[in-house]
Scaffold this active site. Sequence first.
Site, mmCIF file in Angstrom:
data_model
loop_
_atom_site.group_PDB
_atom_site.id
_atom_site.type_symbol
_atom_site.label_atom_id
_atom_site.label_comp_id
_atom_site.label_asym_id
_atom_site.label_seq_id
_atom_site.Cartn_x
_atom_site.Cartn_y
_atom_site.Cartn_z
ATOM 1 N N GLY A 190 0.798 -1.224 0.000
ATOM 2 C CA GLY A 190 0.000 0.000 0.000
ATOM 3 C C GLY A 190 0.827 1.269 0.000
ATOM 4 C CB THR A 204 4.123 5.774 -4.005
ATOM 5 O OG1 THR A 204 4.474 6.519 -2.838
ATOM 6 C CG2 THR A 204 3.821 6.725 -5.135
ATOM 7 C CB ALA A 205 4.362 1.274 -6.583
ATOM 8 C CD GLU A 262 10.234 14.048 0.324
ATOM 9 O OE1 GLU A 262 11.258 14.729 0.191
ATOM 10 O OE2 GLU A 262 9.584 13.976 1.376
ATOM 11 C CB ALA A 263 11.375 15.558 -6.799
ATOM 12 C CE LYS A 302 11.973 18.172 -10.237
ATOM 13 N NZ LYS A 302 12.139 16.711 -10.188
ATOM 14 C CD GLU A 319 17.793 14.321 -14.228
ATOM 15 O OE1 GLU A 319 16.653 14.822 -14.150
ATOM 16 O OE2 GLU A 319 18.798 14.954 -14.617
ATOM 17 C CB THR A 374 13.303 8.245 -12.988
ATOM 18 O OG1 THR A 374 14.372 7.757 -12.177
ATOM 19 C CG2 THR A 374 13.842 9.251 -13.980
ATOM 20 C CE1 TYR A 399 11.866 11.277 -25.661
ATOM 21 C CE2 TYR A 399 10.469 13.196 -25.416
ATOM 22 C CZ TYR A 399 10.611 11.826 -25.475
ATOM 23 O OH TYR A 399 9.523 11.022 -25.358
#
Lengths: 486, 508
Positions: free
Chosen positions: B16, B18-19, B52-53, B81, B346, B348, B442
């Site tokens: 339970g 985030t994912a 968090e980001a 952001k 980054e 991700t 990219y």
Amino acid sequence: MTEPREALRRIVIAGAGQLGVLAAIALKRALPSAEVVVLGIPIDPGALADRAATALPFTNRLHDRLGIDELALVAKAGASHRLITRYVGWGGPGQQAAVPYSTGTEPAMASRFAREWGGGRQGASMVASPTSPAQALAEAGRFAVIPPGEAGPLAEIDYALRWNPQAYRDLLIAIAQQLGVSYLPGNLLGVEPDGHGGIASVSLTGTEPIAADLFVDCSGPSAALLSTLPDFETLDWSNNLPVRKLILSRPGRPLVALEDRVTLLPEGWRYELAGRDGLQVTLGIAPGAAEEVALRALGAPPLIAFDLEPGRCIDPWIGNVLALGDASARFEPVAALNLDLAHRQLDLLIEMLPGRRIEPLERIEYNRRASLMMDAVRDTLALHYIAPAAAVQFGPIALSDDVERLRDQYERRGRTIFREEAPFSNSVMTNLLIALGFCPGVPPQEKTQNTQAAVSALNAKVQSALAFAPQYTSWLEGVLANLARA
Amino acid sequence: MGEHEIKPVRVVVLGGGTAGWMSAAGIAALLPGLATVDLVESEDIGIVGVGEATLPHIRGYVERLGIDEAAFMKATHATYKLGIDFRDFGSIGTSYIHPFGSFGESVAGLGFHHYWLELARQGLAGPIGDYSLAVAAAQANRFTPPLHDSSLASTYGYAYQFDATLFGPFMRDHGVKLGVTRHEGLVTAVERDVENGNVTALLLSDGRRLDGDLFIDCSGFRSLLLGQELEEDWEDWSQWLPCDRAAVMPCSHKKGMPLKPYTTASAMPAGWRWEIPLQHRMGNGYVFSSRFLDEDAACAEIEANACGEPLADPRILRFRTGRRRRSWSHNVIGVGLSSGFLEPLESTSIYLAQMAITYLIELFPTDGGIDARDRDEFNRLVDMEYDRVRDFLILHYHATTRDDSEFWNHVRTMKVPDSLAAKMDLWRRTGRVEKYADGLFYDASWIAVYLGQGWVPETHDSRAAIPPPEQIKRALDRLREAITQQVLAMPDHRQFLESEAARLAEAA
């Protein structure tokens, strides 16, 4: 600190067909200081990119960037507009569907229409699916080109151009001359290797050897320059693409229409290209079909027939020699991809324009992307031959993993797959699959909006496009009259 | 009528965090009627709460699920952001912002950065960030949403910085509203089909059992189903990305400090440190490699360096970088950390979970069994996403001249994957970026990192030297001026958030 690369000083383009001349314009515009020389060596009649009387919407954008005015093509090169290609019989007898370049709805909805209202194998007996604005306009003979940036119901309608190749080439030659491109006619006598896998100079009849930093081979299927290099290698596509012979008709009656037509016949496929200079028919003969029978299927007096050996160069850029068009890949003109591919390759060359000293890594990157382009073309063509009704006359062909995956995903799940450097967007690809008679499977996630709302939205777009657009023939006459006055 | 009865697929989500809740809510929202969703979680198991980001893609997820952005931001104490400020990566004392946006525009088909390189060579250009609206707005701590036209105001995107421990619960409330059944409990056993090896049920400690057709493993690094039960192989990437710990410590905002619309990543002797401004606090963490720094020392470092007053003691998160060879095996799909982990340099993590959910929904089994072809397709797509991100992350460590610690000596001199080595060589020799259109990161992103880390190419395109330098300079000056004006017209980031909150309150 970084330095600008030393610019190419002289670029030689072998082949003065419509592709070679456009390449010269593009290169001269990119590098005004460079000397750009076009060699008028004979081009094989089977150079399909040079014979092509049509391309796809990408070419319009390339023209735009190169300062080639579309209205000038209308005025001087017999240009006309195509909104749709109609595929007839590929899904079975009586089945037909249009492939527009802009659909007016999302790909998932287009697939759903096809599933619920027809298309695919059952298509003939079912109510036709809702029409896209492009198809409605084509069928009503209504259209006008909207100036770029202008809004309105026609702004979203994308289109391809057709033209008279001879007149188009003449127009390009005039532009090239204005830009200072030089021209040398003659036969190719020989090439002098540069000792680094490329070419130092080429010799023509009646001239001194011509040296250059970069050679662009637009000589057609023989790849007159590239094929002389020791590292030249080709990839045979004959297991993937079954057509070995093409017959082209003489131009018939002038036909101003907004659609072209590709019909599946027992003898192969017939591509009917409309145009102000006359309807042109191309026949791709199925293996085993007799040539006399095929000639009857052409339905028009033949102009020329030639053999096709489909395939591509493994590396279209070797040393300082880069091949475009038929010199890099040879395949049938069933989807108007010949000049489109050549122009996309040319655009890639301009993007990755090398310096005088060519970096092996940029060659590798160019070859990687150009190869993705070529293989995506091969696979788009292969889809035609595995269409439900086509498999009978064309027989089994070898399919790439990408084609297998696309067909499987589309038929089971109604899903198309993104592909790098593909000729068509997912949206156009979806329409092509529907037109070829593939039955889309049901995606697990049907759109939350109901079909009725989407149909209403599409019909509203159709109505406003029809109300807004003038008769195409009157619009064209108006444009020509204006141009004549100017 | 006439449609055959659809038997919903019984989806069981394990975990339970985030994912887990992103998966459960996503499936419930986007496959109504096709799936029933049960989620089992335990309050005894903490959640990592990574991410968090975020990246701009999260907005697509929020939108597709019909979630109101302002309400979502309020609930998760989110800020906007515009990018990440990387400090001391290329060398100590340097910094650059990797923006969610572009630098300038191509001219005559040639990328802007070639013209910039030419002008910079002549000492006539400002930092490349001067020519990016996202960078300029970030540096000025200003924010307004981009426009959807072709103007300068459309040349950037944005993401959120939010409290990840609140994001899960927010998605839980949303998921439960959409019909997800939540089960509190610990999984003690897994039942398998003896013939095909598929998971058939999860048994909970209180004796309940959850039968399912499809199991989504969101159990975090434990990877209870995919890793432990199915023993799916792990591909280890720590030779390239050696960071395997984070010392995390939330702090209060410093009084009077502006609210930054970007994340800060500062390189440290054995890794890097994040500062993520949320509405109510600062997120702080030191991502480090335990080969080069012990946990206590890392905690001391974060205490010494963190931005703001500590709200709690530092805690250590342990992870390893790599991925399962297959994210979908049998009838188990790993989403989030159970399928793989790439460190948060980054931002991700949530993106990778989101893409897995998106692909799963596209390839969801609806006609009885799972088709191996769909599973292969899912794994192909997930691999592509991981590979792209992996190379881009390694670049941040490898493109450096830092030789001030063992850690930086290691990453500077290590052998990188061939796919990255080729990209870096092409850039170094020609100033060109290997192009792709699928996946993440990219041209603009690669250029930001290369140039930001001082990885200036040896040459650039000859065409950049064709126009007289004054002409390029005038064009660049005009662009910079337009950006300055546009930024001045933007509200302050905090002000914008407050006005949005007021608007939301009024609407409610």
